[in-house]
Design a protein around this motif. Sequence first.
Motif, mmCIF file in Angstrom:
data_model
loop_
_atom_site.group_PDB
_atom_site.id
_atom_site.type_symbol
_atom_site.label_atom_id
_atom_site.label_comp_id
_atom_site.label_asym_id
_atom_site.label_seq_id
_atom_site.Cartn_x
_atom_site.Cartn_y
_atom_site.Cartn_z
ATOM 1 N N HIS A 127 0.825 -1.215 0.000
ATOM 2 C CA HIS A 127 0.000 0.000 0.000
ATOM 3 C C HIS A 127 0.864 1.272 0.000
ATOM 4 C CE1 HIS A 127 -3.090 2.814 0.686
ATOM 5 N NE2 HIS A 127 -3.098 2.806 2.000
ATOM 6 N N PHE A 128 1.079 1.795 -1.222
ATOM 7 C CA PHE A 128 1.873 3.025 -1.392
ATOM 8 C C PHE A 128 1.000 4.261 -1.568
ATOM 9 C CE2 PHE A 128 4.433 -0.442 -3.082
ATOM 10 C CZ PHE A 128 5.689 -0.177 -2.567
ATOM 11 N N ALA A 129 -0.261 4.058 -2.009
ATOM 12 C CA ALA A 129 -1.090 5.204 -2.382
ATOM 13 C C ALA A 129 -1.337 6.106 -1.177
ATOM 14 C CB ALA A 129 -2.425 4.706 -2.934
ATOM 15 N N GLY A 130 -1.210 7.401 -1.375
ATOM 16 C CA GLY A 130 -1.477 8.328 -0.277
ATOM 17 C C GLY A 130 -0.953 9.706 -0.603
ATOM 18 N N LEU A 131 -1.339 10.650 0.246
ATOM 19 C CA LEU A 131 -0.872 12.024 0.068
ATOM 20 C C LEU A 131 0.378 12.216 0.916
ATOM 21 C CD1 LEU A 131 -4.340 13.811 0.291
ATOM 22 C CD2 LEU A 131 -3.022 13.243 -1.768
ATOM 23 N N ILE A 132 1.355 12.970 0.386
ATOM 24 C CA ILE A 132 2.680 12.959 1.024
ATOM 25 C C ILE A 132 3.289 14.325 1.318
ATOM 26 C CG2 ILE A 132 3.368 10.711 0.095
ATOM 27 C CD1 ILE A 132 4.994 12.446 -2.018
ATOM 28 N N ALA A 133 2.570 15.401 1.030
ATOM 29 C CA ALA A 133 3.203 16.714 1.222
ATOM 30 C C ALA A 133 2.966 17.220 2.653
ATOM 31 C CB ALA A 133 2.674 17.700 0.198
ATOM 32 N N ALA A 134 4.035 17.180 3.455
ATOM 33 C CA ALA A 134 3.920 17.567 4.867
ATOM 34 C C ALA A 134 3.402 19.000 5.010
ATOM 35 C CB ALA A 134 5.286 17.422 5.539
ATOM 36 N N GLY A 135 3.887 19.914 4.183
ATOM 37 C CA GLY A 135 3.464 21.319 4.264
ATOM 38 C C GLY A 135 1.972 21.455 3.984
ATOM 39 N N GLU A 136 1.511 20.829 2.910
ATOM 40 C CA GLU A 136 0.096 20.917 2.537
ATOM 41 C C GLU A 136 -0.808 20.302 3.610
ATOM 42 O OE1 GLU A 136 -2.578 19.761 -1.367
ATOM 43 O OE2 GLU A 136 -1.562 18.148 -0.281
ATOM 44 N N SER A 137 -0.273 19.273 4.304
ATOM 45 C CA SER A 137 -1.100 18.595 5.310
ATOM 46 C C SER A 137 -1.452 19.518 6.469
ATOM 47 C CB SER A 137 -0.387 17.335 5.820
ATOM 48 O OG SER A 137 0.619 17.653 6.760
ATOM 49 N N MET A 138 -0.724 20.623 6.595
ATOM 50 C CA MET A 138 -1.018 21.579 7.670
ATOM 51 C C MET A 138 -2.080 22.586 7.245
ATOM 52 S SD MET A 138 0.849 20.433 9.967
ATOM 53 C CE MET A 138 0.849 21.664 11.270
ATOM 54 N N THR A 139 -2.236 22.790 5.943
ATOM 55 C CA THR A 139 -3.239 23.762 5.483
ATOM 56 C C THR A 139 -4.518 23.080 5.012
ATOM 57 O OG1 THR A 139 -2.186 23.744 3.312
ATOM 58 C CG2 THR A 139 -1.524 25.499 4.815
ATOM 59 N N LYS A 140 -4.405 21.794 4.597
ATOM 60 C CA LYS A 140 -5.599 21.044 4.175
ATOM 61 C C LYS A 140 -5.634 19.705 4.907
ATOM 62 C CE LYS A 140 -5.441 23.047 -0.428
ATOM 63 N NZ LYS A 140 -4.911 22.825 -1.772
ATOM 64 N N PRO A 141 -5.697 19.730 6.253
ATOM 65 C CA PRO A 141 -5.607 18.475 7.004
ATOM 66 C C PRO A 141 -6.718 17.498 6.672
ATOM 67 C CG PRO A 141 -6.248 20.301 8.433
ATOM 68 C CD PRO A 141 -5.842 20.900 7.139
ATOM 69 N N GLU A 142 -7.927 18.039 6.404
ATOM 70 C CA GLU A 142 -9.081 17.153 6.153
ATOM 71 C C GLU A 142 -8.825 16.223 4.970
ATOM 72 O OE1 GLU A 142 -8.869 20.373 5.869
ATOM 73 O OE2 GLU A 142 -9.552 20.967 3.888
ATOM 74 N N LYS A 143 -8.104 16.757 3.979
ATOM 75 C CA LYS A 143 -7.769 15.959 2.790
ATOM 76 C C LYS A 143 -6.882 14.770 3.195
ATOM 77 C CE LYS A 143 -5.455 17.121 -1.481
ATOM 78 N NZ LYS A 143 -4.742 18.144 -2.238
ATOM 79 N N TYR A 144 -5.948 15.005 4.110
ATOM 80 C CA TYR A 144 -5.004 13.958 4.545
ATOM 81 C C TYR A 144 -5.689 12.903 5.399
ATOM 82 C CZ TYR A 144 -1.184 16.043 2.158
ATOM 83 O OH TYR A 144 -0.373 16.466 1.133
ATOM 84 N N TRP A 145 -6.588 13.361 6.305
ATOM 85 C CA TRP A 145 -7.317 12.389 7.135
ATOM 86 C C TRP A 145 -8.193 11.508 6.240
ATOM 87 C CZ3 TRP A 145 -5.575 11.179 11.580
ATOM 88 C CH2 TRP A 145 -4.901 12.136 12.354
ATOM 89 N N HIS A 146 -8.803 12.124 5.258
ATOM 90 C CA HIS A 146 -9.705 11.363 4.397
ATOM 91 C C HIS A 146 -8.938 10.362 3.536
ATOM 92 C CE1 HIS A 146 -12.724 10.687 1.189
ATOM 93 N NE2 HIS A 146 -13.459 10.554 2.266
#
Length: 324
Positions: free
Chosen positions: A70-89
């Motif tokens: 399982h490699f699929a996922g979002l990986i930008a640490a910076g973006e995860s701070m401004t769009k956290p909901e996208k990362y949790w989802h």
Amino acid sequence: MKLLVTGGAGYVGSVTSRLLLDAGHEVTVLDNLVTGFRSAVAPEATFVEADIADAAQVLTPGSGFDAVLHFAGLIAAGESMTKPEKYWHDNVVKSLALLDAVRAAGVPRFIFSSTAAVYGNPVELPITENAVKAPTNTYGATKLTFDHALTSEAFAHNLAAVSLRYFNVAGAYIADGHEIGERHDPETHLIPITLQVAAGKREKLQIFGDDYPTADGTCVRDYIHVQDLARAHLLALDAATAGEHRIYNLGNGNGFSNRQVVEVAREVTGVELPVEIAPRREGDPATLVASSALAREELGWVPEKNTLQAMISDAWSFYRSHVA
Ligand code: UDP
């Protein structure tokens, strides 16, 4: 083995798929192509364009998969701070749906791309798997959450699970007529951005912060060649044991500061790279350096291409022929 590779059109997933195919495994790639590239999928692999949340389409009862990587996922640490909901989802909710499909189809093994970002600012260096986990960004928190889900899944449902905690992946796979490397759009990672500057695609490199408690004030990271990282997945597949969740850090044990990365990129590309110091990026730990002693001991993993020169020159060679 019959393998399902999620995110097999992405950077690490496509390089690992290449190695799996070369080792004689049967590979199906599942990727929604939101960040991946169809052209990165190995021609010998079966390709399914779908989201991991819909993995049950492929992981049907009786489909006979031996493992999911399982490699699929979002990986930008910076973006995860401004769009956290996208990362949790994407990294948690959808990964849990994938795990449901794995359980329903009776897939016995699961290898997960976790990250050094689960540790946050380390108390002690190098970082071992037992270190305190206190992520400083949402990206790391989402990966840690799914790591916890795998631990309970392994114990409750006898899954053979392995999490590989990547430090900073770099370089490209260049061998036997195959060239597979890193392409993100937009690009957020330090080495490929440095190469964009070297290629004249970007005016200057911004270094995010030079007031960290490190030797030259810039953040320190442990870089690992993508080819070494991909090999670890094959070893993890062999080592995976029913009812256990094994966790391994994968890095070289050497830290390089952002300024040092730029110096090596200058040497490799021969370009005088313009650099500007910019404010800190939210969520960045000062120093991340791995202890991979456990992976060496239990998996027999030995990184072979462990110099920054080798990583940046492979990345540069891929960049010039495929991205620039
Ligand atoms: N970085 C930087 N400028 C950039 C991109 C990244 O100074 O244009 C820094 C970033 O703040 C961090 C290091 O480079 O200190 C590595 O960041 P990257 O995004 O490559 O990987 P991460 O460590 O976040 O996984």
